[in-house]
Scaffold this active site. Sequence first.
Site, PDB file in Angstrom:
ATOM      1  N   ASN A  42      10.636   5.083  -1.679  1.00 14.36           N
ATOM      2  CA  ASN A  42      10.929   3.877  -1.021  1.00 14.36           C
ATOM      3  C   ASN A  42      11.975   3.286  -0.779  1.00 14.36           C
ATOM      4  O   ASN A  42      13.019   3.171  -0.971  1.00 14.36           O
ATOM      5  CB  ASN A  42      10.090   3.443  -2.942  1.00 14.36           C
ATOM      6  CG  ASN A  42       8.946   3.696  -3.025  1.00 14.36           C
ATOM      7  OD1 ASN A  42       7.971   4.486  -3.131  1.00 14.36           O
ATOM      8  ND2 ASN A  42       8.527   3.496  -4.706  1.00 14.36           N
ATOM      9  N   ASP A  66      10.888  -0.469  -0.212  1.00 17.00           N
ATOM     10  CA  ASP A  66      10.627  -1.908  -0.712  1.00 17.00           C
ATOM     11  C   ASP A  66      12.058  -2.600  -1.420  1.00 17.00           C
ATOM     12  O   ASP A  66      11.769  -3.522  -2.136  1.00 17.00           O
ATOM     13  CB  ASP A  66       9.708  -2.402  -1.008  1.00 17.00           C
ATOM     14  CG  ASP A  66       9.623  -0.888  -2.134  1.00 17.00           C
ATOM     15  OD1 ASP A  66       9.893  -0.545  -3.718  1.00 17.00           O
ATOM     16  OD2 ASP A  66       8.908  -0.377  -3.026  1.00 17.00           O
ATOM     17  N   HIS A  85      15.110   7.141   1.356  1.00 17.33           N
ATOM     18  CA  HIS A  85      14.545   6.962   2.462  1.00 17.33           C
ATOM     19  C   HIS A  85      15.494   5.959   2.936  1.00 17.33           C
ATOM     20  O   HIS A  85      14.330   5.862   3.955  1.00 17.33           O
ATOM     21  CB  HIS A  85      13.058   6.600   2.926  1.00 17.33           C
ATOM     22  CG  HIS A  85      12.156   8.332   2.342  1.00 17.33           C
ATOM     23  ND1 HIS A  85      11.000   8.626   2.042  1.00 17.33           N
ATOM     24  CD2 HIS A  85      12.669  10.050   2.258  1.00 17.33           C
ATOM     25  CE1 HIS A  85      10.902  10.367   1.984  1.00 17.33           C
ATOM     26  NE2 HIS A  85      12.356  10.367   1.384  1.00 17.33           N
ATOM     27  N   PRO A 145       0.907  -1.133  -0.684  1.00 15.01           N
ATOM     28  CA  PRO A 145      -0.254   0.477  -0.021  1.00 15.01           C
ATOM     29  C   PRO A 145       0.745   1.169  -0.078  1.00 15.01           C
ATOM     30  O   PRO A 145       1.883   0.830   0.491  1.00 15.01           O
ATOM     31  CB  PRO A 145      -0.614  -0.036   1.567  1.00 15.01           C
ATOM     32  CG  PRO A 145      -0.233  -1.144   2.248  1.00 15.01           C
ATOM     33  CD  PRO A 145       0.572  -2.319   1.420  1.00 15.01           C
ATOM     34  N   ASP A 146       0.737   2.656  -0.824  1.00 12.15           N
ATOM     35  CA  ASP A 146       1.220   3.840  -0.281  1.00 12.15           C
ATOM     36  C   ASP A 146       0.431   4.062   1.259  1.00 12.15           C
ATOM     37  O   ASP A 146       0.220   3.673   2.157  1.00 12.15           O
ATOM     38  CB  ASP A 146       0.435   5.059  -1.549  1.00 12.15           C
ATOM     39  CG  ASP A 146      -1.062   4.948  -1.718  1.00 12.15           C
ATOM     40  OD1 ASP A 146      -1.458   4.748  -0.496  1.00 12.15           O
ATOM     41  OD2 ASP A 146      -0.961   5.804  -2.505  1.00 12.15           O
ATOM     42  N   PHE A 147       1.314   5.324   1.013  1.00 10.61           N
ATOM     43  CA  PHE A 147       1.047   6.091   2.424  1.00 10.61           C
ATOM     44  C   PHE A 147      -0.421   6.985   2.451  1.00 10.61           C
ATOM     45  O   PHE A 147      -0.898   6.457   3.415  1.00 10.61           O
ATOM     46  CB  PHE A 147       2.165   6.974   3.099  1.00 10.61           C
ATOM     47  CG  PHE A 147       3.490   6.468   2.781  1.00 10.61           C
ATOM     48  CD1 PHE A 147       3.861   5.715   4.118  1.00 10.61           C
ATOM     49  CD2 PHE A 147       4.573   5.707   1.757  1.00 10.61           C
ATOM     50  CE1 PHE A 147       4.725   4.927   4.214  1.00 10.61           C
ATOM     51  CE2 PHE A 147       5.291   4.911   2.236  1.00 10.61           C
ATOM     52  CZ  PHE A 147       5.673   3.812   3.432  1.00 10.61           C
ATOM     53  N   ARG A 148      -0.409   7.399   2.009  1.00 14.37           N
ATOM     54  CA  ARG A 148      -1.845   8.620   1.886  1.00 14.37           C
ATOM     55  C   ARG A 148      -2.711   8.550   1.166  1.00 14.37           C
ATOM     56  O   ARG A 148      -3.569   9.483   0.498  1.00 14.37           O
ATOM     57  CB  ARG A 148      -1.036  10.504   1.266  1.00 14.37           C
ATOM     58  CG  ARG A 148      -0.026   9.981   2.518  1.00 14.37           C
ATOM     59  CD  ARG A 148       0.580  12.167   2.631  1.00 14.37           C
ATOM     60  NE  ARG A 148       1.527  11.253   3.554  1.00 14.37           N
ATOM     61  CZ  ARG A 148       2.956  10.950   3.361  1.00 14.37           C
ATOM     62  NH1 ARG A 148       3.091  10.902   2.232  1.00 14.37           N
ATOM     63  NH2 ARG A 148       3.709  11.550   4.291  1.00 14.37           N
TER      64      ARG A 148
HETATM   65  P1  OAD Z   1       2.266   8.633  -0.587  1.00 12.11           P
HETATM   66  O1  OAD Z   1       1.353   7.488  -0.266  1.00 12.11           O
HETATM   67  O2  OAD Z   1       2.393  10.602   0.036  1.00 12.11           O
HETATM   68  O3  OAD Z   1       1.628   9.011  -2.289  1.00 12.11           O
HETATM   69  C1  OAD Z   1       0.924   7.932  -3.405  1.00 12.11           C
HETATM   70  C2  OAD Z   1       1.180   8.700  -4.911  1.00 12.11           C
HETATM   71  O4  OAD Z   1       0.813   8.027  -6.137  1.00 12.11           O
HETATM   72  C3  OAD Z   1      -0.747   9.157  -4.109  1.00 12.11           C
HETATM   73  O5  OAD Z   1      -1.020  10.755  -4.719  1.00 12.11           O
HETATM   74  C4  OAD Z   1      -1.849   8.207  -5.041  1.00 12.11           C
HETATM   75  O6  OAD Z   1      -2.242   8.941  -5.518  1.00 12.11           O
HETATM   76  C5  OAD Z   1      -0.360   8.166  -6.114  1.00 12.11           C
HETATM   77  N1  OAD Z   1      -0.802   5.984  -6.455  1.00 12.11           N
HETATM   78  C6  OAD Z   1      -0.932   5.554  -5.935  1.00 12.11           C
HETATM   79  N2  OAD Z   1      -0.862   4.249  -6.649  1.00 12.11           N
HETATM   80  C7  OAD Z   1      -0.792   4.715  -8.449  1.00 12.11           C
HETATM   81  C8  OAD Z   1      -0.875   3.704  -9.053  1.00 12.11           C
HETATM   82  N3  OAD Z   1      -0.668   3.002  -9.707  1.00 12.11           N
HETATM   83  N4  OAD Z   1      -0.250   4.777 -10.347  1.00 12.11           N
HETATM   84  C9  OAD Z   1      -0.192   5.922 -10.508  1.00 12.11           C
HETATM   85  N5  OAD Z   1      -0.235   7.302  -8.833  1.00 12.11           N
HETATM   86  C10 OAD Z   1      -0.867   6.131  -7.997  1.00 12.11           C
HETATM   87  O7  OAD Z   1       3.846   8.838  -0.565  1.00 12.11           O
HETATM   88  P2  OAD Z   1       5.015   8.760  -1.110  1.00 12.11           P
HETATM   89  O8  OAD Z   1       4.572  10.154  -1.384  1.00 12.11           O
HETATM   90  O9  OAD Z   1       5.958   7.777  -1.476  1.00 12.11           O
HETATM   91  O10 OAD Z   1       8.554   8.076   4.931  1.00 12.11           O
HETATM   92  O11 OAD Z   1       5.104   9.207   0.789  1.00 12.11           O
HETATM   93  C11 OAD Z   1       6.200   9.646   0.859  1.00 12.11           C
HETATM   94  C12 OAD Z   1       6.517   9.637   1.752  1.00 12.11           C
HETATM   95  O12 OAD Z   1       6.257   9.524   3.326  1.00 12.11           O
HETATM   96  C13 OAD Z   1       7.200   7.485   2.520  1.00 12.11           C
HETATM   97  O13 OAD Z   1       8.531   7.982   1.630  1.00 12.11           O
HETATM   98  C14 OAD Z   1       7.636   7.343   3.612  1.00 12.11           C
HETATM   99  C15 OAD Z   1       6.025   8.522   4.093  1.00 12.11           C
HETATM  100  O14 OAD Z   1       5.945   8.914   5.038  1.00 12.11           O
HETATM  101  C16 OAD Z   1       8.924   6.946   5.014  1.00 12.11           C
HETATM  102  O15 OAD Z   1       8.639   6.294   5.167  1.00 12.11           O
HETATM  103  C17 OAD Z   1      10.278   7.469   5.596  1.00 12.11           C
END
Ligand code: OAD
Length: 332
Positions: A110, A112, A129, A36-39
């Site tokens: 990432n 991962d 990170h 999963p992503d974060f936000r």
């Molecule tokens: P976020 O979860 O903040 O953002 C992910 C983005 O990817 C969002 O804008 C989603 O809409 C988009 N997204 C998800 N799936 C997608 C797909 N299949 N195709 C296109 N877009 C997609 O994740 P990051 O920006 O990576 O820090 O978060 C940054 C940091 O915040 C991470 O490295 C982590 C977290 O706290 C640490 O672990 C230190």
Amino acid sequence: MSDLDSILQPIADAIKKGKKVTFFNGAGISTSAGIPDFRSPESGLYANLAKLNLPFAEAVFDLDFFMENPQPFYTLASELYPGSFAPTKFHQMIKLLQDQNSLSRVYTQNIDTLERLAGVEDKYIVEAHGSFATNHCVQCHSEMDTETLKKDMKENRIPSCRSCEGYVKPDIVFFGEGLPKSFFKTWSKDSKHVEIAIVAGTSLTVQPFAFLPSEVGKKALRILINKEKVGDFKHHPRKSDIIVLNDCDLIAEKLCGLLGIEDKLNELYEKGKSKYSKPETKEELVHDIEEKLKSEANLKQKEPSEEQEETTPKKEDKEEEELTDLVDKLKI
Ligand code: OAD
């Protein structure tokens, strides 16, 4: 030619002319691998951390909180630990660009390690990170090797330092910690020379990484591949920006199609996936069992000597273990 193809054509043309790509990756490039992503509002990690009983969602990656209570981080880490996820098509596209000498650098937020698993070489990767590759005690900073850490995790113990008993944490950058020196060093060399900037799957909310796309030279071609407009692309778009609000893997397929390497992409992807694949249906499970029986029939022809029998695990134990593994794999 589809709409997407015509939007992506200038990128393909620039690559064909010999321009190199610098990637700025976020969690969205790995969601199709099952991480999963974060936000993201419903599926993101921060929306699903209720079970961890946190004072606020980001506490799971907060250093002060970890020093008090590392359990939530280790609960999450046991689910996300690298080893059971395969690279996506987007990761494999990066590898293909490396192979044809079109890759300049991969800045990734990432942890991962999927860029590495896809075969992208160390010299191209900046893990802004950090990663799970090394681990240190948060008190005395002694290193703990990954095997020991994994063993503690497997036995449901919080990994703790063998010298001072402080908590040990993988070298992932937590809130409250600085980014690796190599990140700043490499970026100070790269920033003025970016030719094509592909920013993908990131909300561009965490600094200093979120600033990077705004720091690339004006001549660079910037592309955002994301589900929504974010960061500099939203607030200070440049005329030449290409914004593709779509799925990372789909865009990888399309771009590779325009570059004439779509077949290679599919081949690499399938190969990578098969290393981690679990049988999805009963038929696939039966197939796996048949394969196992066939290989056992072959083995029977070479009965082990008495000496070997003493040192190798009992055949029945091994069989039971392997069958349990196969049954575990069935997720229907
Ligand atoms: P976020 O979860 O903040 O953002 C992910 C983005 O990817 C969002 O804008 C989603 O809409 C988009 N997204 C998800 N799936 C997608 C797909 N299949 N195709 C296109 N877009 C997609 O994740 P990051 O920006 O990576 O820090 O978060 C940054 C940091 O915040 C991470 O490295 C982590 C977290 O706290 C640490 O672990 C230190």
